[in-house]
Write an enzyme that holds these catalytic residues in place. Sequence first.
Site, PDB file in Angstrom:
ATOM      1  CG  ASN A   7      -6.678  21.237  79.884  1.00 17.07           C
ATOM      2  OD1 ASN A   7      -7.655  20.506  79.933  1.00 17.07           O
ATOM      3  ND2 ASN A   7      -6.543  22.291  80.659  1.00 17.07           N
ATOM      4  CE1 TYR A  37     -15.629  25.940  75.413  1.00 17.53           C
ATOM      5  CE2 TYR A  37     -14.942  24.476  77.187  1.00 17.53           C
ATOM      6  CZ  TYR A  37     -14.823  24.918  75.884  1.00 17.53           C
ATOM      7  OH  TYR A  37     -13.910  24.330  75.042  1.00 17.53           O
ATOM      8  N   GLY A  90      -6.326  31.588  64.957  1.00 13.03           N
ATOM      9  CA  GLY A  90      -5.992  31.437  66.362  1.00 13.03           C
ATOM     10  C   GLY A  90      -4.827  30.506  66.618  1.00 13.03           C
ATOM     11  CG  PHE A  91      -2.928  28.113  70.525  1.00 11.35           C
ATOM     12  CD1 PHE A  91      -1.559  28.104  70.336  1.00 11.35           C
ATOM     13  CD2 PHE A  91      -3.489  27.175  71.375  1.00 11.35           C
ATOM     14  CE1 PHE A  91      -0.753  27.163  70.975  1.00 11.35           C
ATOM     15  CE2 PHE A  91      -2.704  26.238  72.023  1.00 11.35           C
ATOM     16  CZ  PHE A  91      -1.339  26.229  71.815  1.00 11.35           C
ATOM     17  NE  ARG A 120      -8.534  20.552  84.070  1.00  7.24           N
ATOM     18  CZ  ARG A 120      -9.302  20.192  85.094  1.00  7.24           C
ATOM     19  NH1 ARG A 120      -9.204  18.969  85.613  1.00  7.24           N
ATOM     20  NH2 ARG A 120     -10.188  21.045  85.591  1.00  7.24           N
ATOM     21  N   GLY A 130      -5.755  27.066  65.046  1.00 11.81           N
ATOM     22  CA  GLY A 130      -6.164  27.236  63.659  1.00 11.81           C
ATOM     23  C   GLY A 130      -5.065  27.696  62.733  1.00 11.81           C
ATOM     24  CE  LYS A 145     -16.199  23.215  71.749  1.00  8.96           C
ATOM     25  NZ  LYS A 145     -15.770  23.812  70.446  1.00  8.96           N
ATOM     26  N   GLY A 163     -12.317  30.295  62.806  1.00  6.73           N
ATOM     27  CA  GLY A 163     -11.369  30.462  63.906  1.00  6.73           C
ATOM     28  C   GLY A 163      -9.964  30.110  63.488  1.00  6.73           C
ATOM     29  N   GLY A 164      -9.683  30.266  62.204  1.00  5.82           N
ATOM     30  CA  GLY A 164      -8.436  29.755  61.646  1.00  5.82           C
ATOM     31  C   GLY A 164      -7.213  30.615  61.859  1.00  5.82           C
TER      32      GLY A 164
END
Length: 367
Positions: A221, A192, A17-18, A260, A20, A196, A14-15
């Site tokens: 978050n 989800y 992505g946002f 959050r 990664g 995890k 997943g490297g």
Amino acid sequence: MTNSTTRARILITGGAGFIGSRLAARLAAWADVTVFDNFHPQVHEGNPANRNRLSEHGIAVIEGDIRDAKAVAQAVVQIDPTIIYHLAAETGTGQSFDLVARYNDVNIMGTAHLIEAIRAHAPNAGRVILAGSRSVYGEGACVDEDGHPTPAVERLEADLAAGDFGPKDRSGRTLTPVATDGSCVVAPASIYASTKLMQEYLLQQAFWGTDVQVGILRLQNVYGAGQSLNNPYTGVLSIFTRQIMEEKTLNIFEDGEITRDFVEVDDVVSAFEVMGRVETVPAGVVDIGSGEAATILDVSRRLLRLLGAPEDRYVITGAYRPGDIRYAVADISRAGTILGWAPQKSLDQGLSNLVTWSQETIQNEAT
């Protein structure tokens, strides 16, 4: 690890992505980094900056799917990694309710494929670091009216429908939520979250009796510049930012007091880097967040103000979703004690950066 004269070889699933892609860029200063990513359109469409960042830093990219055991094994053979960061995952709480098989295939079976590939083809692997999620806590730590720690149960639909949104104990008594750390009993309240938690269990059990150290960062978050503005299942701050810029009215769930812990992406990347370089990976989980509580109503108003929109352009709908958590804030003291890590960016700084980047990104889309 830190005393080795050999340059580390790092694999990041997943490297691209946002998180990664930023992590890969930072680690490239002291390691040979390869990312493994399937470039799913839901995550990457309309957001080329993350992949461009990899090119700018000369980072090798393997396009493959974590669900493909053969592709994962081939990547591990090719890289012979000394450190593995496992970020590949499906991440939408709401979406997981509808796409049960997909979330299990990616998050659970994908982790299983990675484990088998490491055990079979990565003789020099020293540590595996997981991007965990605070969602595994469910409603998280709470206290009763006398201040005694008391487990909360999953909120009942009947209570939510009646506008009674607070966490309760098994007897139906209202509890007060407090900051959560790894000592809190896990109680995932969504598909989800369950997937995890299973990632954590698989990794913790898979390398027993070996020299492979497993590190788990339970993230709150994460937000910031580079988070998809097009993915409806990404972070609420990015979603709201785009909606405000499109002059839409924000629909805020429950009574607006959902709370959050928003942690800026560069602070999260810093925590991951420390986990890769620390001499010994800490046992157990490490909670990563800002340590500060913010309601959805409050951040909505801040975003409206930053974007010059009417500050009342929102509706508190009373709507609710299965698996949503009322209060999610981290106790980050352990990260400070054992990793020497602390967040550096305030929410105001992070929101300002997010807004500036979003304005530039959307303007570029229009030209």
